[in-house]
Motif scaffolding. Structure first.
Motif, PDB file in Angstrom:
ATOM      1  N   ASP A  81       0.840  -1.203   0.000  1.00 19.66           N
ATOM      2  CA  ASP A  81       0.000   0.000   0.000  1.00 19.66           C
ATOM      3  C   ASP A  81       0.873   1.250   0.000  1.00 19.66           C
ATOM      4  O   ASP A  81       2.107   1.193   0.080  1.00 19.66           O
ATOM      5  CB  ASP A  81      -0.987  -0.007   1.176  1.00 19.66           C
ATOM      6  CG  ASP A  81      -0.307  -0.003   2.535  1.00 19.66           C
ATOM      7  OD1 ASP A  81       0.809   0.561   2.641  1.00 19.66           O
ATOM      8  OD2 ASP A  81      -0.877  -0.563   3.479  1.00 19.66           O
ATOM      9  N   GLU A  82       0.229   2.388  -0.099  1.00 15.50           N
ATOM     10  CA  GLU A  82       0.954   3.648  -0.229  1.00 15.50           C
ATOM     11  C   GLU A  82       1.857   3.904   0.971  1.00 15.50           C
ATOM     12  O   GLU A  82       2.984   4.400   0.826  1.00 15.50           O
ATOM     13  CB  GLU A  82      -0.035   4.795  -0.389  1.00 15.50           C
ATOM     14  CG  GLU A  82       0.632   6.145  -0.642  1.00 15.50           C
ATOM     15  CD  GLU A  82      -0.387   7.251  -0.880  1.00 15.50           C
ATOM     16  OE1 GLU A  82       0.029   8.419  -0.979  1.00 15.50           O
ATOM     17  OE2 GLU A  82      -1.592   6.943  -0.961  1.00 15.50           O
ATOM     18  N   ASN A  83       1.401   3.548   2.159  1.00 21.01           N
ATOM     19  CA  ASN A  83       2.220   3.759   3.351  1.00 21.01           C
ATOM     20  C   ASN A  83       3.475   2.891   3.332  1.00 21.01           C
ATOM     21  O   ASN A  83       4.543   3.322   3.777  1.00 21.01           O
ATOM     22  CB  ASN A  83       1.406   3.466   4.614  1.00 21.01           C
ATOM     23  CG  ASN A  83       0.357   4.527   4.881  1.00 21.01           C
ATOM     24  OD1 ASN A  83       0.512   5.684   4.476  1.00 21.01           O
ATOM     25  ND2 ASN A  83      -0.727   4.145   5.547  1.00 21.01           N
ATOM     26  N   ASP A  84       3.350   1.649   2.824  1.00 22.43           N
ATOM     27  CA  ASP A  84       4.511   0.765   2.706  1.00 22.43           C
ATOM     28  C   ASP A  84       5.575   1.395   1.804  1.00 22.43           C
ATOM     29  O   ASP A  84       6.775   1.371   2.111  1.00 22.43           O
ATOM     30  CB  ASP A  84       4.113  -0.597   2.144  1.00 22.43           C
ATOM     31  CG  ASP A  84       3.243  -1.398   3.098  1.00 22.43           C
ATOM     32  OD1 ASP A  84       3.363  -1.176   4.313  1.00 22.43           O
ATOM     33  OD2 ASP A  84       2.453  -2.234   2.617  1.00 22.43           O
ATOM     34  N   LEU A  86       5.881   4.611   0.943  1.00 20.34           N
ATOM     35  CA  LEU A  86       6.423   5.830   1.541  1.00 20.34           C
ATOM     36  C   LEU A  86       7.490   5.499   2.580  1.00 20.34           C
ATOM     37  O   LEU A  86       8.530   6.171   2.661  1.00 20.34           O
ATOM     38  CB  LEU A  86       5.299   6.645   2.183  1.00 20.34           C
ATOM     39  CG  LEU A  86       4.350   7.362   1.219  1.00 20.34           C
ATOM     40  CD1 LEU A  86       3.189   7.980   1.988  1.00 20.34           C
ATOM     41  CD2 LEU A  86       5.095   8.442   0.425  1.00 20.34           C
ATOM     42  N   LEU A  87       7.240   4.452   3.365  1.00 18.95           N
ATOM     43  CA  LEU A  87       8.222   4.029   4.364  1.00 18.95           C
ATOM     44  C   LEU A  87       9.488   3.519   3.695  1.00 18.95           C
ATOM     45  O   LEU A  87      10.605   3.878   4.103  1.00 18.95           O
ATOM     46  CB  LEU A  87       7.628   2.942   5.263  1.00 18.95           C
ATOM     47  CG  LEU A  87       8.573   2.353   6.320  1.00 18.95           C
ATOM     48  CD1 LEU A  87       9.068   3.446   7.266  1.00 18.95           C
ATOM     49  CD2 LEU A  87       7.874   1.236   7.090  1.00 18.95           C
ATOM     50  N   ASP A  89      10.612   4.265   0.764  1.00 22.70           N
ATOM     51  CA  ASP A  89      11.283   5.412   0.148  1.00 22.70           C
ATOM     52  C   ASP A  89      12.067   6.198   1.192  1.00 22.70           C
ATOM     53  O   ASP A  89      13.232   6.576   0.965  1.00 22.70           O
ATOM     54  CB  ASP A  89      10.244   6.312  -0.522  1.00 22.70           C
ATOM     55  CG  ASP A  89      10.888   7.493  -1.235  1.00 22.70           C
ATOM     56  OD1 ASP A  89      11.488   7.285  -2.295  1.00 22.70           O
ATOM     57  OD2 ASP A  89      10.818   8.621  -0.705  1.00 22.70           O
ATOM     58  N   ARG A  90      11.471   6.422   2.350  1.00 25.07           N
ATOM     59  CA  ARG A  90      12.147   7.175   3.413  1.00 25.07           C
ATOM     60  C   ARG A  90      13.362   6.410   3.932  1.00 25.07           C
ATOM     61  O   ARG A  90      14.444   6.995   4.119  1.00 25.07           O
ATOM     62  CB  ARG A  90      11.172   7.476   4.545  1.00 25.07           C
ATOM     63  CG  ARG A  90      11.776   8.351   5.643  1.00 25.07           C
ATOM     64  CD  ARG A  90      10.736   8.911   6.585  1.00 25.07           C
ATOM     65  NE  ARG A  90      10.094   7.870   7.379  1.00 25.07           N
ATOM     66  CZ  ARG A  90       8.831   7.474   7.230  1.00 25.07           C
ATOM     67  NH1 ARG A  90       8.065   8.032   6.288  1.00 25.07           N
ATOM     68  NH2 ARG A  90       8.311   6.533   7.993  1.00 25.07           N
ATOM     69  N   THR A 184       5.064   1.707  -9.819  1.00 28.66           N
ATOM     70  CA  THR A 184       5.790   2.863  -9.310  1.00 28.66           C
ATOM     71  C   THR A 184       6.721   3.347 -10.408  1.00 28.66           C
ATOM     72  O   THR A 184       7.209   2.544 -11.215  1.00 28.66           O
ATOM     73  CB  THR A 184       6.606   2.537  -8.049  1.00 28.66           C
ATOM     74  OG1 THR A 184       7.302   3.721  -7.615  1.00 28.66           O
ATOM     75  CG2 THR A 184       7.642   1.460  -8.326  1.00 28.66           C
TER      76      THR A 184
END
Length: 280
Positions: A81-84, A86-87, A89-90, A184
């Motif tokens: 999911d998007e949160n996965d 984003l994490l 990537d960070r 992505t």
């Protein structure tokens, strides 16, 4: 289902008038789209076509192994999911992937190892080089590297004799190939969908490596063959510190790449591709 149909329709439209125009597209694992049946001899052309359209499709292409049109690298499962993402990537931007408590390059070299480490695939040979007792593997490699850089004719000889190591001529291609279109546009997030033997269970480390190389050398992931990764390079490291550092990073990631660091460093300043190999 309707969203998938729309995605397939948009991709077919984007691929019109490209080598992928008449290829079959189908839903793949974890939200990917698979283009099966890629000609192994023309797989790079297929990748280039898809990579040139990333801004339009929003999907990074990666060549992967396939068998009877079914990818070997996984079964269907829910996409990250998007949160996965984003994490990941960070973490990729904040992780130092090169830290190790002990580096093999720091181990002292024995008298028996010196001739091997000082002799290159190109025939350039510094086996007679006099080195102090207990010198480390990296220090010996660096000494040879400096000696070669000081002699333009030796650099030319290395590039001519071993240059294929950093060209697509040396790239392995399996008999069955699929093109995996990741949901992505960021190639450093590929570990959310594919894995490399050298970083099994360490997706964050692989993502950090991909991000660093993308930022510094415009490295673009082309293929993942489980124990191998292949990249194009948009920028070459300058001879000296840059090439030496990148060669050390490649050797860390590619324990099965049979070339000494000094010779790899020479070649990387003339390279347009990278190739990693790490097998069990």
């Amino acid at each position: 289902m309707r969203d998938t149909v729309r995605v397939l329709w948009d991709l077919r439209s984007a691929f019109r008038r490209t080598p992928l125009a008449r290829k079959r597209l189908k839903p793949g694992p974890k939200g990917t789209i698979v283009v099966p049946g890629i000609d192994p001899g023309d797989s790079f052309t297929a990748w280039q076509a898809a990579a040139g359209l990333v801004e339009r499709t929003g999907r990074w292409p990666v060549l992967v192994t396939s068998w009877t049109d079914e990818p070997l690298w996984g079964r269907r499962s829910a996409p990250p999911d998007e949160n996965d993402l984003l994490l990941l990537d960070r973490v990729a931007r904040q992780t130092d992937p090169w830290w190790r408590p002990v580096r093999p390059g720091e181990w002292p070299v024995t008298a028996e190892q010196t001739p091997y480490l000082a002799r290159g695939l190109s025939g350039v040979d510094f086996a007679a080089l006099r080195v102090p007792p207990g010198i480390s593997r990296d220090d010996l490699n660096y000494e040879v590297y400096q000696q070669v850089l000081d002699e333009p004719l030796l650099v030319e000889r290395v590039v001519r004799g071993a240059g294929r190591v950093v060209t697509r001529e040396s790239w392995f291609t399996p008999e069955n190939v699929s093109l995996l279109l990741l949901p992505t546009a960021s190639p450093w997030l590929a570990p959310a969908w594919v894995s490399y033997h050298g970083t099994l269970g360490m997706d964050n480390v692989l993502a950090a490596v991909l991000w660093q190389w993308h930022e510094r050398w415009d490295a673009k992931l082309v293929a993942c063959w489980d124990t191998m990764l292949q990249f194009t390079l948009g920028r070459r490291p300058a001879p000296g510190v840059q090439a030496w550092e990148l060669a050390g990073q490649v050797k860390t990631m590619a324990r099965s790449l049979d070339i000494n660091r000094w010779e790899l460093a020479v070649l990387l300043s003339h390279a347009d591709t990278l190739f990693l190999h790490d097998r069990p």
